[in-house]
Design an enzyme around this catalytic site. Structure first.
Site, PDB file in Angstrom:
ATOM      1  N   LEU A  89       0.958  -1.492  -0.169  1.00 12.09           N
ATOM      2  CA  LEU A  89      -0.107  -0.026   0.054  1.00 12.09           C
ATOM      3  C   LEU A  89       0.668   1.267  -0.165  1.00 12.09           C
ATOM      4  O   LEU A  89       0.300   2.255   0.005  1.00 12.09           O
ATOM      5  CB  LEU A  89      -0.926  -0.022   1.023  1.00 12.09           C
ATOM      6  N   LYS A  90       2.221   1.306  -0.004  1.00 10.47           N
ATOM      7  CA  LYS A  90       3.137   2.367   0.044  1.00 10.47           C
ATOM      8  C   LYS A  90       3.552   2.647  -1.336  1.00 10.47           C
ATOM      9  O   LYS A  90       3.622   1.711  -2.301  1.00 10.47           O
ATOM     10  CB  LYS A  90       4.054   2.233   0.913  1.00 10.47           C
ATOM     11  N   HIS A 108      -3.957  -4.790  -9.396  1.00 11.44           N
ATOM     12  CA  HIS A 108      -4.946  -3.872  -9.009  1.00 11.44           C
ATOM     13  C   HIS A 108      -6.473  -4.680  -9.036  1.00 11.44           C
ATOM     14  O   HIS A 108      -6.648  -4.939 -10.437  1.00 11.44           O
ATOM     15  CB  HIS A 108      -4.794  -2.317  -9.876  1.00 11.44           C
TER      16      HIS A 108
END
Ligand code: GRF
Length: 207
Positions: A89-90, A108
């Protein structure tokens, strides 16, 4: 092909890739799992499979460059050739992206370029798809560049959005597809069958 996986969460894609490697489907090995969350499910799974793990967060470093250097030295230590973002998530530091240009992929849970970008992750994606009245959604595997969810698309697969779908049921359908296409794309990379030219990427068939 030596693969490093970056993950922040439960790690079902990480396990799907690991299973495909163990089954002999992908000619590769996972050499390290890097996470920004020390308690991520993916970390637990990696440890259970005796895969080296490394917890790295921006908080441990004074600058993005210092974090990038720590990542790069961990990647080099394990002779990493390819990076897979499996629910990470980074943002990946630009220096890492430059060093692994066209050798980082992400998955995604929607059909990019729609329903992507900063902050579009987890249930927010599926909520937006349903709210917009789309009849199809799906999963996208794409190369990672310096913008969130914008690198060249390598493979997409669709799923139907049914009238009674909830964000949860849609997420489950999409996740099934993710577990299929992520190993497929990695197999193609490991076999040297992915071509990238500018903003376009495609898989050459093996027959
Ligand atoms: C997946 O839905 C993936 O598309 C997104 O994050 C989720 C990760 O799930 N990038 P898991 O941790 O692999 O189970």
């Amino acid at each position: 092909m030596n693969i490093a996986v970056f993950a922040s969460g439960r790690g079902s894609n990480f396990l799907a890739i690991l299973d495909a490697i163990d089954a002999g489907f992908i000619p590769a090995q996972i050499v390290v799992l890097i996470s920004n969350k020390s308690d991520a499910g993916a970390m637990e799974s990696a440890r259970a499979h005796r895969i080296p793990v490394r917890h790295l967060t921006q908080k441990m470093f004074e600058s993005e460059e210092a974090l990038a250097d720590a990542m790069l030295s961990e990647l080099a230590k394990h002779h990493t050739e390819f990076i897979v973002l499996a629910g990470y998530l980074k943002k990946i530091p630009a220096k890492v992206i430059r060093q692994y240009q066209n050798r980082i992929i992400n998955i995604h849970p929607a059909l990019l370029p729609s329903f992507g970008g900063e902050g579009m992750y987890g249930h927010r994606v599926h909520e937006s798809v349903i709210a917009s009245g789309e009849k199809i959604s799906g999963a996208t595997v794409h190369l990672v560049d310096e913008e969130f969810d914008r690198g060249p698309i390598v493979l997409q697969q669709t799923v139907a959005v049914d009238a009674d779908d909830t964000p949860e049921s849609l997420a489950a359908k999409v996740l099934k597809v993710e577990h299929k296409i992520f190993p497929l794309v990695l197999k193609a990379f490991a076999e040297g069958r992915v071509k990238v030219e500018g903003r376009k990427a495609w898989i050459m068939s093996s027959f």
